[in-house]
Design an enzyme around this catalytic site. Structure first.
Site, PDB file in Angstrom:
ATOM      1  CE  LYS A   1      -1.397   2.261   3.714  1.00  0.00           C
ATOM      2  NZ  LYS A   1      -1.965   2.577   5.020  1.00  0.00           N
TER       3      LYS A   1
ATOM      4  NE  ARG B   1      -2.385   7.246   4.426  1.00  0.00           N
ATOM      5  CZ  ARG B   1      -3.657   7.018   4.718  1.00  0.00           C
ATOM      6  NH1 ARG B   1      -4.593   7.792   4.246  1.00  0.00           N
ATOM      7  NH2 ARG B   1      -3.984   6.009   5.505  1.00  0.00           N
TER       8      ARG B   1
ATOM      9  CB  THR C   1      -5.682   1.321   5.062  1.00  0.00           C
ATOM     10  OG1 THR C   1      -5.099   2.613   4.978  1.00  0.00           O
ATOM     11  CG2 THR C   1      -4.616   0.250   4.906  1.00  0.00           C
TER      12      THR C   1
HETATM   13  C1  R5P Z   1      -0.660   3.596   8.514  1.00  0.00           C
HETATM   14  O1  R5P Z   1       0.543   3.416   8.320  1.00  0.00           O
HETATM   15  C2  R5P Z   1      -1.419   2.918   9.601  1.00  0.00           C
HETATM   16  O2  R5P Z   1      -0.768   1.749  10.024  1.00  0.00           O
HETATM   17  C3  R5P Z   1      -2.849   2.617   9.186  1.00  0.00           C
HETATM   18  O3  R5P Z   1      -2.817   1.698   8.107  1.00  0.00           O
HETATM   19  C4  R5P Z   1      -3.557   3.867   8.734  1.00  0.00           C
HETATM   20  O4  R5P Z   1      -3.370   4.885   9.671  1.00  0.00           O
HETATM   21  C5  R5P Z   1      -5.037   3.620   8.568  1.00  0.00           C
HETATM   22  O5  R5P Z   1      -5.650   4.799   8.153  1.00  0.00           O
HETATM   23  P1  R5P Z   1      -7.024   4.790   7.354  1.00  0.00           P
HETATM   24  O6  R5P Z   1      -7.987   3.955   8.129  1.00  0.00           O
HETATM   25  O7  R5P Z   1      -7.421   6.233   7.281  1.00  0.00           O
HETATM   26  O8  R5P Z   1      -6.740   4.234   5.998  1.00  0.00           O
END
Ligand code: R5P
Length: 299
Positions: free
Chosen positions: A190, A192, A225
């Site tokens: 993944k 971002r 995510t």
């Molecule tokens: C990111 O590195 C964290 O481990 C989580 O995957 C992330 O913060 C999840 O955020 P969201 O629910 O907004 O996708």
């Protein structure tokens, strides 16, 4: 022994009460109110000198007021010349900004941790900090409780399950859970977009066909995510999709987004459990109590 102080949020108070009851510690009253302009006021009522103070502060979103309140509380406590100050922060906010991703940004978690130390915190107890290495910005004793193995065992997942991390950064978490269950683990790639926040998932060679999977993550915020990863696993014919997280942040819309692609959601109670009909919550306060018991035997 020690005494417990908590911030004014209902959830801080309820965690503090649970800890005080379990460890048989005295709760010190804190008076909190707001001035007409919105500024916070706190007063530690009947504080004692030379005590070990355990401060419980829930800093779940919206966290800004809780952070300011904690700053005020620590300053108020310094007037009593505490022997020790232990901060129990079940959820450490601002932990995801743990490096400079784009020039000109702060390392937010560093700013917070340095502030706590400057204001007299000797020891920090937190649960599943986003980046354990970033905790070294706290120049004192840090205990990072990692409850995912405990949670997985308590739920009783079988060793046939495939444990999945939604990103490379979380591989260690998935591996630890898989080891505890004697199961296999894998990850999804993944990324971002740092400017737009958009989540891009690049499926790797991963064959969950016909398998029950368990997606493990430290935080669920918008649910973007997990929803995207679960959608891909469903596309690849996983037979059942479970999700387990430590901090479920109760952000609006997240639950609907995730429920669309998943069968079961498990979270800890570091954040106030608001959806007991949709999420299975696991109580991790006993783990915090065990940690405190060990500390109290030492100091
Ligand atoms: C990111 O590195 C964290 O481990 C989580 O995957 C992330 O913060 C999840 O955020 P969201 O629910 O907004 O996708």
């Amino acid at each position: 022994m020690a005494v417990i102080v908590s911030g004014s949020r209902d959830y801080s108070r309820s965690i503090a009460r649970a800890i005080a009851l379990r460890l048989n510690l005295k709760l010190v009253d804190v008076l909190s109110k707001r001035f007409p302009d919105g500024e916070l006021y706190v007063r530690v009522v009947n504080g004692l000198e030379d005590e070990h103070y355990i401060i419980v502060q829930s800093m779940e979103p919206p966290s800004s007021n809780s952070i300011i309140e904690l700053i005020l509380l620590l300053d108020a406590l310094s007037e009593f010349k505490p022997r020790e100050v232990t901060l129990v922060a079940p959820y450490l906010p601002y932990a995801r900004q743990d490096k400079v991703f784009l020039r000109g940004e702060p390392i937010s978690v560093r700013a917070l941790l340095k502030t706590f130390k400057t204001l007299g915190v000797n020891r920090l107890i937190t649960v599943e900090a986003h980046s354990p290495t970033a905790l070294s910005y706290f120049p004192g004793d840090v205990i990072n409780i990692r409850p995912l193995e405990y949670m997985a065992k308590l739920v009783g997942f079988s060793s046939d399950i495939l444990v999945i991390s939604p990103d490379i950064g979380g591989i260690d978490r998935a591996r630890r859970v898989a080891e505890a269950l004697n199961a296999r683990s894998d990850y999804i790639v993944k990324r971002r977009d740092r400017v737009t926040g958009e989540i891009l998932v690049e499926p790797r060679e991963l064959d969950p066909r016909g398998l029950e999977v368990l997606i493990v993550d430290d935080i669920i915020s918008t649910g973007g995510t997990i929803a995207e990863v679960a959608r891909i696993l469903r596309e690849k014919d996983a037979s059942k999709i479970n999700v387990m997280t430590v901090h479920y942040l109760n952000i609006e819309g997240a639950l609907e987004r995730i429920l669309k692609f998943t069968d079961r959601i498990i979270a800890s109670n570091t954040i106030q459990p608001l959806y007991p009909d949709k999420i299975e919550y696991i109580d991790v306060i006993p783990l915090i109590c065990d940690t405190l018991t060990t500390i109290l035997e030492r100091v």
